[in-house]
Design a protein around this motif. Structure first.
Motif, PDB file in Angstrom:
ATOM      1  N   PRO A  79      19.991  37.170 -21.842  1.00  0.00           N
ATOM      2  CA  PRO A  79      20.360  38.452 -22.105  1.00  0.00           C
ATOM      3  C   PRO A  79      20.512  39.497 -20.776  1.00  0.00           C
ATOM      4  O   PRO A  79      19.600  39.379 -19.884  1.00  0.00           O
ATOM      5  CB  PRO A  79      19.246  39.340 -22.686  1.00  0.00           C
ATOM      6  N   ASP A  80      21.585  39.973 -20.545  1.00  0.00           N
ATOM      7  CA  ASP A  80      21.890  40.915 -19.415  1.00  0.00           C
ATOM      8  C   ASP A  80      22.186  42.256 -19.970  1.00  0.00           C
ATOM      9  O   ASP A  80      23.536  42.689 -20.316  1.00  0.00           O
ATOM     10  CB  ASP A  80      22.854  40.217 -18.304  1.00  0.00           C
ATOM     11  N   GLY A  81      21.286  43.122 -19.702  1.00  0.00           N
ATOM     12  CA  GLY A  81      21.617  44.499 -20.328  1.00  0.00           C
ATOM     13  C   GLY A  81      22.704  45.078 -19.932  1.00  0.00           C
ATOM     14  O   GLY A  81      23.577  45.755 -20.930  1.00  0.00           O
ATOM     15  N   GLU A 137      13.934  41.883 -16.423  1.00  0.00           N
ATOM     16  CA  GLU A 137      12.595  41.095 -16.693  1.00  0.00           C
ATOM     17  C   GLU A 137      12.898  40.406 -17.892  1.00  0.00           C
ATOM     18  O   GLU A 137      12.498  39.362 -18.380  1.00  0.00           O
ATOM     19  CB  GLU A 137      11.673  42.207 -17.005  1.00  0.00           C
ATOM     20  N   GLU A 138      13.800  40.865 -19.070  1.00  0.00           N
ATOM     21  CA  GLU A 138      14.035  40.357 -20.294  1.00  0.00           C
ATOM     22  C   GLU A 138      14.852  39.081 -20.074  1.00  0.00           C
ATOM     23  O   GLU A 138      14.496  37.943 -20.855  1.00  0.00           O
ATOM     24  CB  GLU A 138      15.039  41.210 -21.120  1.00  0.00           C
ATOM     25  N   ALA A 194      12.591  32.968 -12.373  1.00  0.00           N
ATOM     26  CA  ALA A 194      12.556  34.167 -11.257  1.00  0.00           C
ATOM     27  C   ALA A 194      13.974  34.789 -11.254  1.00  0.00           C
ATOM     28  O   ALA A 194      14.848  34.294 -11.648  1.00  0.00           O
ATOM     29  CB  ALA A 194      12.269  33.712  -9.841  1.00  0.00           C
ATOM     30  N   ALA A 195      13.934  36.098 -11.197  1.00  0.00           N
ATOM     31  CA  ALA A 195      15.081  37.160 -11.252  1.00  0.00           C
ATOM     32  C   ALA A 195      16.011  36.973  -9.848  1.00  0.00           C
ATOM     33  O   ALA A 195      15.428  37.428  -8.761  1.00  0.00           O
ATOM     34  CB  ALA A 195      14.942  38.459 -11.214  1.00  0.00           C
ATOM     35  N   LEU A 196      17.216  36.680  -9.775  1.00  0.00           N
ATOM     36  CA  LEU A 196      18.027  36.829  -8.705  1.00  0.00           C
ATOM     37  C   LEU A 196      18.294  38.442  -8.241  1.00  0.00           C
ATOM     38  O   LEU A 196      18.669  38.483  -7.299  1.00  0.00           O
ATOM     39  CB  LEU A 196      19.374  36.018  -9.099  1.00  0.00           C
TER      40      LEU A 196
END
Length: 311
Positions: free
Chosen positions: A134-136, A204-205, A228-230
């Motif tokens: 998911p990408d808000g 974070e989601e 981890a988040a890019l």
């Protein structure tokens, strides 16, 4: 030799093949119901020829799994047009509006021909985001495109997490020489990674969702995998350091991305900065088409043959 009607018996008349009893019975093939909504693949990111080829391959796989499926491609940042069929990168809103017009036209033609036809009802399309996690921000764009089309359409969840995505990640790592193709084989790969950074985008989601698939990947590879988040500065490097402190030395970055949603330079730079070898994104791995179809059939309550692992 056999035919669609059953095994050849050598006699002039062929009897229907008896249905195999028990749990090993083959599932009956399923076709898309007549008049079913279209599956519209919502493709994020900047449109390109490579992105178009990827999306076309995904919907082609979905069509092969469900005969009669009306599957289309719409770009979140595509071209607004009244003729999306002839446009290379039609916008999602344009594709949805055109699907609605075609459904109305089919009904009117049936009525004019004197056929019994029920007025169209229910969603015109089921929109499946071409996203692994998911990408808000991207999902808000997709929802806005649906609203702009003024068409009744249902939006599904993203494709992951799912075991098939762990399989796809494993394949991409093995293609890059960063993992054994089959952990059961009795040989090693000198460059195989002993720790994986699973890179996602979407906050974070997205990291939490990637972490679920990451656990499945860790079980396949028998090495630690941390998501981890890019899109969080320094997160990839910090995660790589965490793995090194735990004893891993040969690290790799696995992009938990289909591909179109992010410029490749972002994850390539993150891998370089953290000193990581990198695999390719998920791309048009066959599981992507199967998962897109599963989201579509789940939304409509259709029960096709089960989505099976390819390896």
């Amino acid at each position: 030799m056999s035919s669609p009607n059953g095994p050849a018996s050598g006699l002039p008349v062929r009897m229907p093949r008896p249905r195999q009893p028990g749990r090993h019975r083959r599932p009956e093939p399923v076709a898309a119901p007549e008049g079913a909504p279209a599956l519209v693949l919502a493709v994020p990111g900047t449109p390109s020829a490579e992105t178009r080829m990827l999306a076309d391959e995904v919907v082609s796989i979905a069509r092969s799994e469900l005969p009669g499926l009306d599957a289309r491609v719409g770009f979140v940042d595509g071209e607004t047009t009244d003729f999306p069929v002839s446009a290379e990168f039609p916008s999602l809103a344009s594709v949805l509006a055109h699907a609605a017009k075609e459904r109305t036209a089919r009904y009117e033609q049936a009525v004019a021909a004197g056929a019994e036809a029920s007025a169209p009802e229910g969603p015109v399309a089921v929109v499946v985001p071409l996203l692994a996690s998911p990408d808000g921000a991207l999902l808000r764009q997709i929802r806005q495109s649906i609203a702009d089309s003024r068409v009744a359409a249902e939006l599904t969840d993203v494709l992951g997490p799912h075991p098939l995505l762990a399989e796809a990640l494993h394949v991409r790592l093995s293609e890059a020489g960063l993992a054994r193709a089959d952990r059961a084989r009795l040989f090693t790969v000198a460059t195989a990674a002993d720790g994986i950074v699973l890179a996602s985008v979407g906050g974070e989601e997205a990291v939490q969702a990637a972490g679920i698939t990451g656990m499945l990947l860790a079980a396949r590879l028998a090495v630690p995998v941390i998501a981890a988040a890019l899109d969080k500065e320094g997160a990839i490097a910090a995660t790589a350091e965490q793995l090194r402190e735990s004893g891993s030395q040969q690290l790799a970055l696995a992009p938990y991305l289909v591909g179109p949603e992010l410029d490749p330079s972002v994850w390539e730079a993150a891998a370089k900065d953290a000193g990581l070898a990198a695999a390719a994104p998920l791309g048009a791995y066959p599981a992507m088409g199967k998962l897109a179809l599963a989201k579509y059939t789940g939304a409509l309550g259709i029960t096709p043959q089960p989505v099976a692992s390819g390896g």
